[in-house]
Design a protein around this motif. Sequence first.
Motif, PDB file in Angstrom:
ATOM      1  N   LYS B  20       0.851  -1.332  -0.076  1.00 30.33           N
ATOM      2  CA  LYS B  20      -0.130   0.142  -0.064  1.00 30.33           C
ATOM      3  C   LYS B  20       0.917   1.265  -0.190  1.00 30.33           C
ATOM      4  O   LYS B  20       0.427   2.233  -0.087  1.00 30.33           O
ATOM      5  CB  LYS B  20      -0.907  -0.086   1.180  1.00 30.33           C
ATOM      6  CG  LYS B  20      -1.982  -1.063   1.158  1.00 30.33           C
ATOM      7  CD  LYS B  20      -2.551  -1.362   2.673  1.00 30.33           C
ATOM      8  CE  LYS B  20      -3.495  -2.634   2.583  1.00 30.33           C
ATOM      9  NZ  LYS B  20      -3.811  -2.953   4.264  1.00 30.33           N
ATOM     10  N   THR B  35       1.575   7.144  -1.008  1.00 29.33           N
ATOM     11  CA  THR B  35       0.392   6.135  -0.679  1.00 29.33           C
ATOM     12  C   THR B  35      -0.945   6.502  -1.061  1.00 29.33           C
ATOM     13  O   THR B  35      -0.710   7.487  -1.731  1.00 29.33           O
ATOM     14  CB  THR B  35       0.244   5.823   1.240  1.00 29.33           C
ATOM     15  OG1 THR B  35      -0.749   4.891   1.253  1.00 29.33           O
ATOM     16  CG2 THR B  35      -0.048   7.227   1.541  1.00 29.33           C
ATOM     17  N   THR B  36      -1.991   6.065  -0.924  1.00 32.62           N
ATOM     18  CA  THR B  36      -3.211   6.472  -1.448  1.00 32.62           C
ATOM     19  C   THR B  36      -4.043   7.131  -0.207  1.00 32.62           C
ATOM     20  O   THR B  36      -3.756   6.968   0.668  1.00 32.62           O
ATOM     21  CB  THR B  36      -4.087   5.386  -2.125  1.00 32.62           C
ATOM     22  OG1 THR B  36      -4.395   4.385  -1.146  1.00 32.62           O
ATOM     23  CG2 THR B  36      -3.270   4.916  -3.244  1.00 32.62           C
ATOM     24  N   ARG B  37      -5.240   7.969  -0.913  1.00 33.53           N
ATOM     25  CA  ARG B  37      -5.772   8.529   0.212  1.00 33.53           C
ATOM     26  C   ARG B  37      -6.768   7.607   1.169  1.00 33.53           C
ATOM     27  O   ARG B  37      -7.157   7.823   2.231  1.00 33.53           O
ATOM     28  CB  ARG B  37      -6.792   9.472  -0.576  1.00 33.53           C
ATOM     29  CG  ARG B  37      -7.991   8.979  -1.303  1.00 33.53           C
ATOM     30  CD  ARG B  37      -8.943   9.948  -1.938  1.00 33.53           C
ATOM     31  NE  ARG B  37      -9.700   9.521  -3.010  1.00 33.53           N
ATOM     32  CZ  ARG B  37     -10.353  10.302  -4.070  1.00 33.53           C
ATOM     33  NH1 ARG B  37     -10.163  11.433  -3.906  1.00 33.53           N
ATOM     34  NH2 ARG B  37     -10.966   9.538  -4.873  1.00 33.53           N
ATOM     35  N   LYS B  71      -2.565  12.656 -12.008  1.00 32.12           N
ATOM     36  CA  LYS B  71      -2.798  13.065 -10.620  1.00 32.12           C
ATOM     37  C   LYS B  71      -2.075  14.009 -10.413  1.00 32.12           C
ATOM     38  O   LYS B  71      -0.980  14.083  -9.841  1.00 32.12           O
ATOM     39  CB  LYS B  71      -2.624  11.677  -9.674  1.00 32.12           C
ATOM     40  CG  LYS B  71      -3.211  10.584 -10.019  1.00 32.12           C
ATOM     41  CD  LYS B  71      -2.879   9.404  -9.082  1.00 32.12           C
ATOM     42  CE  LYS B  71      -4.269   8.469  -8.791  1.00 32.12           C
ATOM     43  NZ  LYS B  71      -4.123   7.847  -7.696  1.00 32.12           N
ATOM     44  N   VAL B  92       0.428  12.030  -1.224  1.00 38.10           N
ATOM     45  CA  VAL B  92      -0.722  11.437  -1.779  1.00 38.10           C
ATOM     46  C   VAL B  92      -1.189  12.101  -2.999  1.00 38.10           C
ATOM     47  O   VAL B  92      -1.094  13.321  -2.646  1.00 38.10           O
ATOM     48  CB  VAL B  92      -1.989  11.345  -0.767  1.00 38.10           C
ATOM     49  CG1 VAL B  92      -3.159  10.881  -1.422  1.00 38.10           C
ATOM     50  CG2 VAL B  92      -1.379  10.552   0.688  1.00 38.10           C
TER      51      VAL B  92
END
Lengths: 180, 167
Positions: B20, B35-37, B71, B92
């Motif tokens: 992750k 990482t991701t939200r 992004k 992020v």
Amino acid sequence: MSDIQLVDAPAGVEGAGFFATSLDKAIGIARSNSLWPLPFATSCCGIEFMATMASHYDLSRFGAERLSFSPRQADLLMVMGTIAKKMGPVLRQVYLQMAEPRWVIAVGACASSGGIFDTYSVLQGIDEIIPVDVYVPGCPPRPEAIIDGFMNIQKLVKTETLRRRNEPQYQKLLASYGIQ
Amino acid sequence: MGKITNEELLSKIGAQFSNKVTTIGEPFGLLTLETTREHIIDVLAYLKTDPTLQFIYLTDITAIHYPEQEKAIGVIYHLHSLVHNTRIRLKVFLTDGDVHIPTATVLWNGANWMERETYDFFGVIFDGHPDLRRILNVDDMTAHPMRKEFPLEDPNRVDKKDYFFGR
């Protein structure tokens, strides 16, 4: 022999025991030599103003001994420094709280035009929100320049007619700033 | 207690979050992770509460705008372990049309104003923030000025117009 200089009497009719002139001129002289400035100092121009006010340059020679920190009692709004857009409404309110007749001097590049701060957060000159009588250039201006600007204000005050503030032109000027 | 090396940090975080979290690099020795939200609050909570790491101090939350990336908006967290004198940076990245991210105020009250500032300048919306409104700019500003689509200069400026310079 004293070297104190007094203000010259205005043009008028003089005779034994009397002197007659117009009310405009008498009041103009009185006002221009007892201006109460309100220093609105936000940055380095304010430091130069402190030097102007201190004993070496001594702005009180021009009758401005008494700084007014209440806009209600001030005649002259001296805006010295960068005015951020968030400060704009504050400055405008200070101007609105001043009683007529009132004069405004924009000291330094920032107050006059935004100066080097050509950016989204800074007001590009205080004349976007309030009318300005005299602009003093410099970044920051030297005390001599501030005094020169102050003397130009004095000239304006001295020659202003008592009716000017009631004239439609003046009302129009205020209306263009959204002031009734 | 000495400094935690980046290798130790990486192995601990890797054991906890495995795929992750990805490593971006170690510029100037500062370990930078992405990482991701969905996982950012878990990662922050782990870094803060793990007894061997103790990244208890949130140095800063800010953002960055890369309009050329898919992004485009990156939200950046800087943490500091005062006990170990070790720092870490987390990023992020969010797509431009969907700039939602959960708030970190559940972990640090100090995140409140940092997130307001990030919202103010980049328009990042922190879901769950108690009071998400502008903090530095004027309230009626419509732009998020640090985004690249907004010009830096004030449009009302007149004295830089070309005709003043004979252009």
